[in-house]
Scaffold this active site. Structure first.
Site, PDB file in Angstrom:
ATOM      1  N   THR A 251      12.533  -1.309   7.567  1.00 59.47           N
ATOM      2  CA  THR A 251      13.387  -0.131   7.786  1.00 59.47           C
ATOM      3  C   THR A 251      14.843  -0.546   7.907  1.00 59.47           C
ATOM      4  O   THR A 251      15.138  -1.570   8.511  1.00 59.47           O
ATOM      5  CB  THR A 251      12.991   0.531   9.125  1.00 59.47           C
ATOM      6  OG1 THR A 251      11.655   0.955   9.010  1.00 59.47           O
ATOM      7  CG2 THR A 251      13.902   1.696   9.471  1.00 59.47           C
TER       8      THR A 251
ATOM      9  N   ARG B 242       1.804  10.340   7.437  1.00 58.99           N
ATOM     10  CA  ARG B 242       2.082   9.408   8.556  1.00 58.99           C
ATOM     11  C   ARG B 242       3.595   9.307   8.795  1.00 58.99           C
ATOM     12  O   ARG B 242       4.367   9.140   7.850  1.00 58.99           O
ATOM     13  CB  ARG B 242       1.498   8.037   8.225  1.00 58.99           C
ATOM     14  CG  ARG B 242       1.720   6.966   9.315  1.00 58.99           C
ATOM     15  CD  ARG B 242       2.893   6.082   8.979  1.00 58.99           C
ATOM     16  NE  ARG B 242       3.084   4.991   9.928  1.00 58.99           N
ATOM     17  CZ  ARG B 242       4.202   4.273  10.004  1.00 58.99           C
ATOM     18  NH1 ARG B 242       5.211   4.532   9.204  1.00 58.99           N
ATOM     19  NH2 ARG B 242       4.314   3.299  10.866  1.00 58.99           N
ATOM     20  N   VAL B 243       4.006   9.431  10.019  1.00 55.02           N
ATOM     21  CA  VAL B 243       5.417   9.262  10.364  1.00 55.02           C
ATOM     22  C   VAL B 243       5.517   8.106  11.359  1.00 55.02           C
ATOM     23  O   VAL B 243       4.713   8.018  12.293  1.00 55.02           O
ATOM     24  CB  VAL B 243       5.992  10.567  10.979  1.00 55.02           C
ATOM     25  CG1 VAL B 243       7.403  10.363  11.483  1.00 55.02           C
ATOM     26  CG2 VAL B 243       5.967  11.690   9.942  1.00 55.02           C
ATOM     27  N   GLY B 244       6.482   7.218  11.138  1.00 55.38           N
ATOM     28  CA  GLY B 244       6.637   6.055  12.014  1.00 55.38           C
ATOM     29  C   GLY B 244       7.678   6.281  13.097  1.00 55.38           C
ATOM     30  O   GLY B 244       7.998   7.419  13.453  1.00 55.38           O
TER      31      GLY B 244
ATOM     32  N   THR C 143      13.317  -2.017  13.632  1.00 56.14           N
ATOM     33  CA  THR C 143      12.484  -2.132  12.441  1.00 56.14           C
ATOM     34  C   THR C 143      11.219  -2.836  12.887  1.00 56.14           C
ATOM     35  O   THR C 143      11.240  -3.636  13.816  1.00 56.14           O
ATOM     36  CB  THR C 143      13.187  -2.890  11.303  1.00 56.14           C
ATOM     37  OG1 THR C 143      12.262  -3.054  10.206  1.00 56.14           O
ATOM     38  CG2 THR C 143      13.666  -4.262  11.725  1.00 56.14           C
ATOM     39  N   GLY C 144      10.115  -2.518  12.226  1.00 58.44           N
ATOM     40  CA  GLY C 144       8.858  -3.153  12.620  1.00 58.44           C
ATOM     41  C   GLY C 144       7.707  -2.185  12.512  1.00 58.44           C
ATOM     42  O   GLY C 144       7.779  -1.199  11.776  1.00 58.44           O
TER      43      GLY C 144
ATOM     44  N   GLY D 260       5.953   0.750  13.402  1.00 61.93           N
ATOM     45  CA  GLY D 260       6.316   1.967  14.126  1.00 61.93           C
ATOM     46  C   GLY D 260       5.332   2.336  15.214  1.00 61.93           C
ATOM     47  O   GLY D 260       5.722   2.773  16.305  1.00 61.93           O
TER      48      GLY D 260
END
Ligand code: GLY
Length: 320
Positions: free
Chosen positions: A151, A179-181, A202-203, A205
């Site tokens: 991200t 899917r939402v992070g 970032t990573g 989620g």
């Protein structure tokens, strides 16, 4: 003082442009939006915007957020398809009195109503990645379809002391539809308060969200910690917590800047890079390394590393 910090090497061109803008007196909103748009528009970055990798149904669904650290206004989109610059839609949503977080069809309707550019975000290159990954996963059950999720997240400070944070991502490769992070989730993927500073993640989620790690960093900075101290404490403590309670912790890399332009970065993975530019420091890419005692340190990316980065990102892809 002004400055901008971002996750990953891919942000370099964007923060270089933003730094030019900030130097000339541009505000933190326009500067960060431009910087993120540049990452979204570059088709060779495969986890943000155009060229982003698709979900398991081979559709590119994008998440993005925009936060104004003065008013604490937030705008977010989740699982939006076929729009070129999700960050700009998120920015406009942050200016609405309500309905600030829209997902899927609702987000697309809003973008259409406001004349945002429609674009098929699935590139031929991303399709090849998809086919190759499906094949590798079928051939070798050990391979993890979700690996690789870079991200772009940023925090920006302008000369007037206004601060912003923004994110943009195609999320986990091969994620389920819908899917939402963490990236559009306030406090998880991003948070900024101009009275203090901001942070972005970032990573994985699913794990970043469990700890609201961006908010935690801002909270620690508010208590008086330097951004580096705050990042270290928030990331190390939460990584440990997840390992104790769940046996493992997902990838987590956080960047932060306070309202004096001081910055910090902490990661729990090998291979993390970030880009930063301030009034005192020209745009620079750092690589995060660990010494033999596991202590994190930063190294300026060499020209060889930079050349190799672009070469591998743009190398022709062959369908397996
Ligand atoms: N950090 C991006 C995601 O999990 O979607």
């Amino acid at each position: 003082m002004y400055g901008i910090i971002a996750t990953w090497r891919m942000a370099l061109e964007g923060i270089t442009e933003a730094e030019e803008m900030l130097k000339k007196g541009s505000d933190a909103k326009d500067s960060i939006e431009k910087a993120i748009q540049m990452v979204e528009d570059f088709e060779f970055y495969k986890s943000v915007g155009y060229g982003g990798l698709p979900n398991e149904e081979m559709e590119v669904e994008l998440d993005a957020a925009f936060m104004d650290g003065d008013s604490l206004s937030i705008g977010c989109v989740g699982a939006i398809k076929d729009y070129a610059n999700p960050v700009s839609i998120a920015r406009m949503l942050s200016e609405e009195p309500v309905n600030n977080f829209l997902v899927g069809a609702g987000a697309e309707k809003y973008a259409h109503r406001h004349g945002f550019e429609r674009k098929n975000m699935l590139t031929e290159r991303a399709k090849i990645h998809y086919h190759n990954r499906v094949k590798e996963t079928t051939d070798n059950k050990e391979l993890k379809p979700y690996s690789g999720h870079d991200t772009v997240g940023m925090v920006c400070l302008d000369q007037e002391g206004h601060m912003t944070s923004a994110t943009s991502t195609s999320g986990l490769f091969m994620k389920h539809a819908g899917r939402v992070g963490d990236s559009p989730i306030s406090g998880s993927g991003f948070y900024v308060d101009s009275k203090v500073g901001g942070a972005s993640a970032t990573g994985l989620g699913e794990d970043v969200m469990k700890g609201c790690v961006s908010y935690e960093i801002v909270r620690l900075m508010k208590e008086g910690m330097h951004p580096q101290e705050a990042c270290d404490k928030a990331v190390r403590d939460f990584d440990q917590e997840l390992k104790e309670r769940r046996g493992k912790a997902g990838d987590m890399s956080l960047i932060a800047m306070n309202n004096k332009g001081e910055w910090g970065v902490t990661t729990n993975i090998e291979g993390f890079s970030f880009a930063v530019a301030t009034e005192k420091e020209k745009p620079t890419v750092y690589l995060v390394k660990f010494d033999e005692n596991g202590k994190q340190y930063f190294e300026v990316a060499s020209q060889e590393w930079m050349d190799n980065y672009m070469k591998t990102r743009t190398a022709p892809l062959v369908r397996k």
